[in-house]
Write a protein that holds these residues in place. Structure first.
Motif, mmCIF file in Angstrom:
data_model
loop_
_atom_site.group_PDB
_atom_site.id
_atom_site.type_symbol
_atom_site.label_atom_id
_atom_site.label_comp_id
_atom_site.label_asym_id
_atom_site.label_seq_id
_atom_site.Cartn_x
_atom_site.Cartn_y
_atom_site.Cartn_z
ATOM 1 N N LEU A 28 1.046 -1.397 -0.036
ATOM 2 C CA LEU A 28 0.055 0.337 0.078
ATOM 3 C C LEU A 28 0.754 1.195 0.166
ATOM 4 O O LEU A 28 0.610 2.426 -0.567
ATOM 5 C CB LEU A 28 -0.832 -0.066 1.178
ATOM 6 C CG LEU A 28 -2.024 -1.032 1.100
ATOM 7 C CD1 LEU A 28 -2.528 -1.139 2.365
ATOM 8 C CD2 LEU A 28 -3.019 -0.815 0.051
ATOM 9 N N GLY A 29 1.810 1.399 0.663
ATOM 10 C CA GLY A 29 2.999 2.319 0.808
ATOM 11 C C GLY A 29 3.648 2.648 -0.513
ATOM 12 O O GLY A 29 3.813 3.720 -0.746
ATOM 13 N N GLY A 133 -9.461 0.864 -15.965
ATOM 14 C CA GLY A 133 -9.616 -0.489 -16.062
ATOM 15 C C GLY A 133 -9.852 -1.186 -14.965
ATOM 16 O O GLY A 133 -9.873 -2.547 -14.715
ATOM 17 N N ILE A 134 -9.591 -0.647 -13.464
ATOM 18 C CA ILE A 134 -9.608 -1.267 -12.420
ATOM 19 C C ILE A 134 -11.202 -1.426 -12.021
ATOM 20 O O ILE A 134 -11.960 -0.518 -12.043
ATOM 21 C CB ILE A 134 -9.093 -0.585 -11.237
ATOM 22 C CG1 ILE A 134 -7.693 -0.326 -11.508
ATOM 23 C CG2 ILE A 134 -9.295 -1.143 -9.958
ATOM 24 C CD1 ILE A 134 -6.644 0.482 -10.505
ATOM 25 N N PRO A 135 -11.793 -2.760 -11.873
ATOM 26 C CA PRO A 135 -13.142 -2.915 -11.541
ATOM 27 C C PRO A 135 -13.726 -2.068 -10.460
ATOM 28 O O PRO A 135 -12.796 -1.983 -9.372
ATOM 29 C CB PRO A 135 -13.122 -4.313 -11.180
ATOM 30 C CG PRO A 135 -11.949 -5.083 -11.952
ATOM 31 C CD PRO A 135 -10.839 -3.964 -12.022
ATOM 32 N N ALA A 136 -14.872 -1.589 -10.604
ATOM 33 C CA ALA A 136 -15.537 -0.699 -9.578
ATOM 34 C C ALA A 136 -15.613 -1.430 -8.428
ATOM 35 O O ALA A 136 -15.292 -0.930 -7.327
ATOM 36 C CB ALA A 136 -16.786 -0.244 -9.910
ATOM 37 N N GLU A 137 -15.704 -2.800 -8.227
ATOM 38 C CA GLU A 137 -15.823 -3.396 -6.840
ATOM 39 C C GLU A 137 -14.317 -3.510 -6.476
ATOM 40 O O GLU A 137 -14.374 -3.344 -5.228
ATOM 41 C CB GLU A 137 -16.507 -4.760 -7.314
ATOM 42 C CG GLU A 137 -15.690 -5.771 -8.036
ATOM 43 C CD GLU A 137 -16.174 -5.629 -9.533
ATOM 44 O OE1 GLU A 137 -15.476 -6.427 -10.274
ATOM 45 O OE2 GLU A 137 -16.827 -4.748 -9.824
ATOM 46 N N ASP A 138 -13.356 -3.540 -7.048
ATOM 47 C CA ASP A 138 -12.080 -3.412 -6.668
ATOM 48 C C ASP A 138 -11.875 -2.169 -5.811
ATOM 49 O O ASP A 138 -11.195 -1.919 -4.880
ATOM 50 C CB ASP A 138 -11.044 -3.854 -7.782
ATOM 51 C CG ASP A 138 -10.966 -5.361 -8.165
ATOM 52 O OD1 ASP A 138 -11.506 -6.048 -7.214
ATOM 53 O OD2 ASP A 138 -10.428 -5.649 -9.036
ATOM 54 N N GLY A 143 -11.262 1.604 -1.341
ATOM 55 C CA GLY A 143 -11.541 2.622 -0.755
ATOM 56 C C GLY A 143 -12.000 2.480 0.751
ATOM 57 O O GLY A 143 -11.650 2.995 1.762
ATOM 58 N N ARG A 144 -12.747 1.304 1.000
ATOM 59 C CA ARG A 144 -13.038 0.797 2.498
ATOM 60 C C ARG A 144 -11.744 0.516 3.309
ATOM 61 O O ARG A 144 -11.413 1.353 4.268
ATOM 62 C CB ARG A 144 -14.023 -0.305 2.512
ATOM 63 C CG ARG A 144 -15.211 -0.068 1.933
ATOM 64 C CD ARG A 144 -16.350 -1.340 1.979
ATOM 65 N NE ARG A 144 -16.010 -2.582 1.392
ATOM 66 C CZ ARG A 144 -16.076 -2.645 0.050
ATOM 67 N NH1 ARG A 144 -16.734 -1.891 -0.552
ATOM 68 N NH2 ARG A 144 -15.690 -3.828 -0.307
ATOM 69 N N VAL A 145 -10.853 -0.283 2.638
ATOM 70 C CA VAL A 145 -9.676 -0.759 3.304
ATOM 71 C C VAL A 145 -8.767 0.824 3.670
ATOM 72 O O VAL A 145 -8.394 0.975 4.802
ATOM 73 C CB VAL A 145 -8.783 -1.548 2.474
ATOM 74 C CG1 VAL A 145 -7.554 -1.668 3.113
ATOM 75 C CG2 VAL A 145 -9.463 -2.789 2.224
ATOM 76 N N LEU A 146 -8.650 1.589 2.717
ATOM 77 C CA LEU A 146 -7.832 2.815 3.136
ATOM 78 C C LEU A 146 -8.401 3.837 3.926
ATOM 79 O O LEU A 146 -7.701 4.301 4.813
ATOM 80 C CB LEU A 146 -7.523 3.461 1.532
ATOM 81 C CG LEU A 146 -6.754 2.703 0.660
ATOM 82 C CD1 LEU A 146 -6.355 3.251 -0.830
ATOM 83 C CD2 LEU A 146 -5.339 2.510 1.336
ATOM 84 N N ALA A 147 -9.851 3.939 3.932
ATOM 85 C CA ALA A 147 -10.508 4.664 4.810
ATOM 86 C C ALA A 147 -10.160 4.109 6.371
ATOM 87 O O ALA A 147 -9.909 4.924 7.074
ATOM 88 C CB ALA A 147 -11.806 4.909 4.495
#
Length: 162
Positions: A28-29, A133-138, A143-147
């Motif tokens: 992530l970093g 091209g990154i799927p919306a669900e990904d 987004g949830r993880v980063l939040a």
């Protein structure tokens, strides 16, 4: 035998993709720094720094005129940096005439708005290639993880600096 045909058809099918490895703090970093590196490269061509861009964005995106203290608080929330360092960044923007003091408020100048727009225009196609091209669900999962990571890190930073 009918099972021979079924077995042959199954063996020619493409193998299922391997499950993606779980993201680690390091990955992530690294992703953050990779994207930030692109932005910093573009900013450097315009003689600006990452901190200056964040500070200028705070002034440009404000719904109402902001005092230096209000802007410092906003930028501190984004950068997690020392307020004295952030004030120095605003002083740099004032010296470059990208911001102007208007009474007790700081306002972006036309030059500040033009710089911000130029950087945004230059980075937009790059961002589209990086994120495209990154799927919306990904993206939703990320987004949830980063939040959650941001929330937890903010709690830890608050405890360290209390």
């Amino acid at each position: 035998m009918t099972t021979t045909g079924s077995t042959k058809a199954a063996s020619t099918a493409a193998p299922a993709p391997a499950p993606a490895p779980a993201a680690t703090a390091r990955e992530l970093g690294l992703a953050h720094y990779a994207v930030r590196g692109v932005l910093e490269y573009v900013l450097a061509r315009h003689g600006a720094t990452f901190a200056q861009q964040i500070a200028l964005r705070a002034a440009i995106n404000a719904d109402a005129p902001q005092t230096p203290d209000e802007l410092v608080a906003q930028v501190q929330g984004a950068l997690k940096a020392d307020p004295a360092g952030i004030r120095a960044v605003f002083d740099e923007l004032l010296a470059r005439e990208l911001l102007v003091a208007d009474g007790e408020h700081l306002r972006p100048t036309e030059a500040g708005r033009e710089l911000f727009a130029a950087v945004a225009a230059e980075t937009a196609p790059i961002s589209a290639r990086v994120w495209g091209g990154i799927p919306a669900e990904d993206l939703a999962a990320a987004g949830r993880v980063l939040a959650l990571v941001t929330e937890r890190a903010d709690v830890e930073l608050a405890a360290l600096t209390a």
